[in-house]
Structures are given as C-alpha cells and as structure tokens.
Design a protein around this motif. Structure first.
Motif, mmCIF file in Angstrom:
data_model
loop_
_atom_site.group_PDB
_atom_site.id
_atom_site.type_symbol
_atom_site.label_atom_id
_atom_site.label_comp_id
_atom_site.label_asym_id
_atom_site.label_seq_id
_atom_site.Cartn_x
_atom_site.Cartn_y
_atom_site.Cartn_z
ATOM 1 N N ALA A 251 0.815 -1.218 0.000
ATOM 2 C CA ALA A 251 0.000 0.000 0.000
ATOM 3 C C ALA A 251 0.845 1.263 0.000
ATOM 4 C CB ALA A 251 -0.930 0.007 1.211
ATOM 5 N N GLN A 252 2.149 1.138 0.369
ATOM 6 C CA GLN A 252 3.026 2.302 0.523
ATOM 7 C C GLN A 252 2.409 3.302 1.496
ATOM 8 O OE1 GLN A 252 6.299 2.971 -1.180
ATOM 9 N NE2 GLN A 252 5.989 0.769 -0.956
ATOM 10 N N SER A 253 1.836 2.750 2.556
ATOM 11 C CA SER A 253 1.120 3.581 3.525
ATOM 12 C C SER A 253 0.841 2.742 4.768
ATOM 13 C CB SER A 253 -0.193 4.067 2.910
ATOM 14 O OG SER A 253 -1.033 4.643 3.887
ATOM 15 N N ALA A 254 0.521 3.445 5.863
ATOM 16 C CA ALA A 254 0.089 2.755 7.080
ATOM 17 C C ALA A 254 -1.418 2.557 7.088
ATOM 18 C CB ALA A 254 0.520 3.557 8.314
ATOM 19 N N GLN A 255 -2.092 3.043 6.065
ATOM 20 C CA GLN A 255 -3.545 2.903 5.972
ATOM 21 C C GLN A 255 -3.882 1.581 5.293
ATOM 22 O OE1 GLN A 255 -5.252 5.279 7.601
ATOM 23 N NE2 GLN A 255 -3.230 6.144 7.992
ATOM 24 N N VAL A 256 -3.818 0.502 6.074
ATOM 25 C CA VAL A 256 -4.071 -0.836 5.535
ATOM 26 C C VAL A 256 -5.142 -1.518 6.369
ATOM 27 C CG1 VAL A 256 -1.726 -1.046 4.636
ATOM 28 C CG2 VAL A 256 -2.233 -1.861 6.937
ATOM 29 N N GLN A 257 -5.562 -2.679 5.919
ATOM 30 C CA GLN A 257 -6.650 -3.398 6.580
ATOM 31 C C GLN A 257 -6.245 -3.960 7.937
ATOM 32 O OE1 GLN A 257 -8.188 -6.576 4.205
ATOM 33 N NE2 GLN A 257 -9.715 -7.221 5.708
ATOM 34 N N GLY A 258 -5.005 -4.397 8.075
ATOM 35 C CA GLY A 258 -4.572 -5.018 9.320
ATOM 36 C C GLY A 258 -4.808 -6.518 9.297
ATOM 37 N N VAL A 259 -4.575 -7.147 10.441
ATOM 38 C CA VAL A 259 -4.688 -8.603 10.543
ATOM 39 C C VAL A 259 -5.756 -8.949 11.568
ATOM 40 C CG1 VAL A 259 -3.485 -10.751 11.075
ATOM 41 C CG2 VAL A 259 -2.265 -8.884 9.931
ATOM 42 N N SER A 260 -6.743 -9.715 11.151
ATOM 43 C CA SER A 260 -7.803 -10.146 12.051
ATOM 44 C C SER A 260 -7.254 -11.111 13.091
ATOM 45 C CB SER A 260 -8.918 -10.837 11.241
ATOM 46 O OG SER A 260 -9.928 -11.318 12.099
ATOM 47 N N GLY A 261 -7.643 -10.930 14.342
ATOM 48 C CA GLY A 261 -7.168 -11.786 15.421
ATOM 49 C C GLY A 261 -5.876 -11.290 16.048
ATOM 50 N N ALA A 262 -5.305 -10.227 15.500
ATOM 51 C CA ALA A 262 -4.078 -9.640 16.063
ATOM 52 C C ALA A 262 -4.263 -8.124 16.138
ATOM 53 C CB ALA A 262 -2.874 -9.995 15.194
ATOM 54 N N THR A 263 -5.375 -7.716 16.718
ATOM 55 C CA THR A 263 -5.745 -6.301 16.695
ATOM 56 C C THR A 263 -4.784 -5.437 17.479
ATOM 57 O OG1 THR A 263 -8.048 -7.027 16.570
ATOM 58 C CG2 THR A 263 -7.648 -4.710 17.060
ATOM 59 N N TYR A 264 -4.320 -5.896 18.624
ATOM 60 C CA TYR A 264 -3.402 -5.082 19.427
ATOM 61 C C TYR A 264 -2.069 -4.898 18.710
ATOM 62 C CZ TYR A 264 -6.644 -5.538 23.336
ATOM 63 O OH TYR A 264 -7.746 -5.469 24.141
ATOM 64 N N THR A 265 -1.544 -5.974 18.150
ATOM 65 C CA THR A 265 -0.308 -5.878 17.392
ATOM 66 C C THR A 265 -0.499 -4.981 16.169
ATOM 67 O OG1 THR A 265 0.448 -8.064 18.110
ATOM 68 C CG2 THR A 265 1.425 -7.188 16.099
ATOM 69 N N THR A 266 -1.644 -5.126 15.507
ATOM 70 C CA THR A 266 -1.934 -4.287 14.342
ATOM 71 C C THR A 266 -1.948 -2.811 14.707
ATOM 72 O OG1 THR A 266 -3.207 -6.020 13.216
ATOM 73 C CG2 THR A 266 -3.669 -3.742 12.595
ATOM 74 N N GLN A 267 -2.614 -2.473 15.808
ATOM 75 C CA GLN A 267 -2.693 -1.072 16.230
ATOM 76 C C GLN A 267 -1.306 -0.505 16.517
ATOM 77 O OE1 GLN A 267 -5.366 -1.125 19.575
ATOM 78 N NE2 GLN A 267 -7.187 -0.889 18.306
ATOM 79 N N GLY A 268 -0.517 -1.237 17.286
ATOM 80 C CA GLY A 268 0.822 -0.761 17.619
ATOM 81 C C GLY A 268 1.727 -0.692 16.402
ATOM 82 N N PHE A 269 1.645 -1.710 15.551
ATOM 83 C CA PHE A 269 2.492 -1.786 14.353
ATOM 84 C C PHE A 269 2.222 -0.604 13.429
ATOM 85 C CE2 PHE A 269 3.894 -3.190 10.235
ATOM 86 C CZ PHE A 269 4.948 -4.065 10.462
ATOM 87 N N LEU A 270 0.956 -0.377 13.113
ATOM 88 C CA LEU A 270 0.608 0.679 12.158
ATOM 89 C C LEU A 270 0.839 2.068 12.738
ATOM 90 C CD1 LEU A 270 -2.618 -0.843 10.552
ATOM 91 C CD2 LEU A 270 -0.245 -0.936 9.743
ATOM 92 N N ALA A 271 0.638 2.217 14.041
ATOM 93 C CA ALA A 271 0.923 3.510 14.674
ATOM 94 C C ALA A 271 2.413 3.811 14.617
ATOM 95 C CB ALA A 271 0.436 3.512 16.120
ATOM 96 N N SER A 272 3.245 2.799 14.823
ATOM 97 C CA SER A 272 4.698 2.981 14.752
ATOM 98 C C SER A 272 5.133 3.289 13.325
ATOM 99 C CB SER A 272 5.414 1.734 15.270
ATOM 100 O OG SER A 272 6.807 1.933 15.335
ATOM 101 N N VAL A 273 4.542 2.610 12.347
ATOM 102 C CA VAL A 273 4.849 2.882 10.938
ATOM 103 C C VAL A 273 4.487 4.324 10.587
ATOM 104 C CG1 VAL A 273 4.189 2.369 8.555
ATOM 105 C CG2 VAL A 273 4.662 0.503 10.123
ATOM 106 N N GLN A 274 3.303 4.754 10.997
ATOM 107 C CA GLN A 274 2.866 6.101 10.665
ATOM 108 C C GLN A 274 3.781 7.159 11.275
ATOM 109 O OE1 GLN A 274 0.159 6.935 8.497
ATOM 110 N NE2 GLN A 274 1.422 8.783 8.601
ATOM 111 N N SER A 275 4.230 6.902 12.503
ATOM 112 C CA SER A 275 5.132 7.875 13.151
ATOM 113 C C SER A 275 6.462 7.958 12.399
ATOM 114 C CB SER A 275 5.371 7.484 14.605
ATOM 115 O OG SER A 275 6.157 6.307 14.702
ATOM 116 N N ALA A 276 6.937 6.822 11.875
ATOM 117 C CA ALA A 276 8.176 6.815 11.105
ATOM 118 C C ALA A 276 8.001 7.578 9.791
ATOM 119 C CB ALA A 276 8.627 5.381 10.824
#
Length: 203
Positions: A170-195
């Motif tokens: 996607a070349q972005s942090a705006q992605v669907q994420g992974v079902s069943g790993a919501t906490y990891t998804t939230q932290g992962f994408l927030a860290s990507v966006q900050s970078a």
C-alpha cells in the motif's frame, strides 16, 4: 481560601483523569496503543548526483590537441617548373578545440531509515523500522512486538509478516490489518505512521 483550594484541587483531579483516560477503538472497545518513545531518523545517506564523465572532445584550458611536431616534414619552396599548391582552407569551426561541462543527472533522494515510535499495547511494546528511498517505502522491519507467551508467538508469527507486506504493497500505514491480532496491528501501524511522519513521507 478553602473554596479556592478546593476548586484548584478539583480542576487538577479532572485534568489527571482526562490525561489518564485511554481511548478505545476496534473490536469490543479495545484499548489503543500508548506512545512510549517517539520516532527518530537513525540513518540517512548523502545526496547522490550521477555524472556521465568529461566530454571526450574537450581539452584542458590553454592546450591544443597533441601533435608530434618532430614528425612533420618542412615544407619546400616550389620550383619554377611546378605549379604552386593551392592554399589550404582554414579549418572549420567544428574542428576547433571545444570545452564543455560534463552533463549531470538530477540529484536523487538518498535512502533514509527511521525507527518508528515505540507503542505500548495491552500485551507489550511494538516498534517498527522503516526504510524509504525517494518516494518509495523499500523495507519495513519489526524491532519489537509481543512474543512472551506461546499465544503471542503463534499470533505474531503470521501477523507481523502480513503487516509488513500490507504496508509495502500500500506504501502507507492505511491498511486493513490482521484479524485476530488487533493489538499488534494497532501498535504496528501507529509505529509505521510515526516513522513516515518523521521522514516527511507522503504517499
């Protein structure tokens, strides 16, 4: 005086409650990740300017094309019985020595590596490192994610690679994420966006 003190204490308590309130999002009102450390740039290569090299027709200033003068035979005066040779024409401007500046290509953006913010989730910290070259995200690496228990390892063994692929695609942090790993998804994408924000990257 007591009323003023009571009013100040009430206001302070309200501010503490507001600041300590943790926002919820996702399935079942899950707690969002909390920033532990901000994003920072950890490596950046210098700007690169490519060059095609010097013009092969150019010569150094103040010099002429090399000529082996010792090999040139002296001209003889024509005898009275032979016709004089027709004078040679002056060399054209195209054969004159030329100097030119070596052409260069436009400066290309140097790769930059940024460590995203460390995001604390309910199950542990998540931090991502992103490498950007020009206008392209070229690499996404998980530096930290919950893996203390067997369940964490099981979930993140597929969640982290999936998130990496989604961000690269996607070349972005705006992605669907992974079902069943919501906490990891939230932290992962927030860290990507900050970078991406720290690098000034915009898709």
């Amino acid at each position: 005086m007591r009323r003023i003190t009571f009013a100040l204490m009430s206001t302070l308590a309200a501010l503490v409650l507001l600041l300590s309130y943790r926002t919820s999002s996702g399935d079942g009102g899950m707690t969002a990740a909390t920033v532990v450390s901000p994003a920072r740039i950890v490596a950046q290569a210098p700007m690169i300017t490519a060059s095609t090299g010097p013009d092969p027709l150019s010569t150094p200033s103040g010099t002429n094309h090399p000529v082996n003068r010792t090999s040139v035979a002296p001209r003889t005066t024509p005898s009275s019985t032979t016709r004089s040779a027709r004078p040679r024409s002056a060399p054209s401007s195209s054969s004159a020595p030329r100097t030119s500046t070596a052409p260069t290509t436009p400066t290309t953006a140097a790769p930059v590596t940024v460590q995203g913010s460390t995001e604390m989730t309910q199950y542990g910290a998540v931090q991502v490192q992103v490498t950007i070259a020009g206008h392209t995200i070229t690499d996404v690496t998980a530096l930290a994610y919950p893996n203390g228990g067997g369940r964490d390892q099981e979930i993140n063994s597929y969640a982290v690679p999936d998130l990496q692929n989604q961000v690269l695609k996607a070349q972005s942090a705006q992605v669907q994420g992974v079902s069943g790993a919501t906490y990891t998804t939230q932290g992962f994408l927030a860290s990507v966006q900050s970078a991406l924000d720290a690098a000034g990257f915009h898709a």
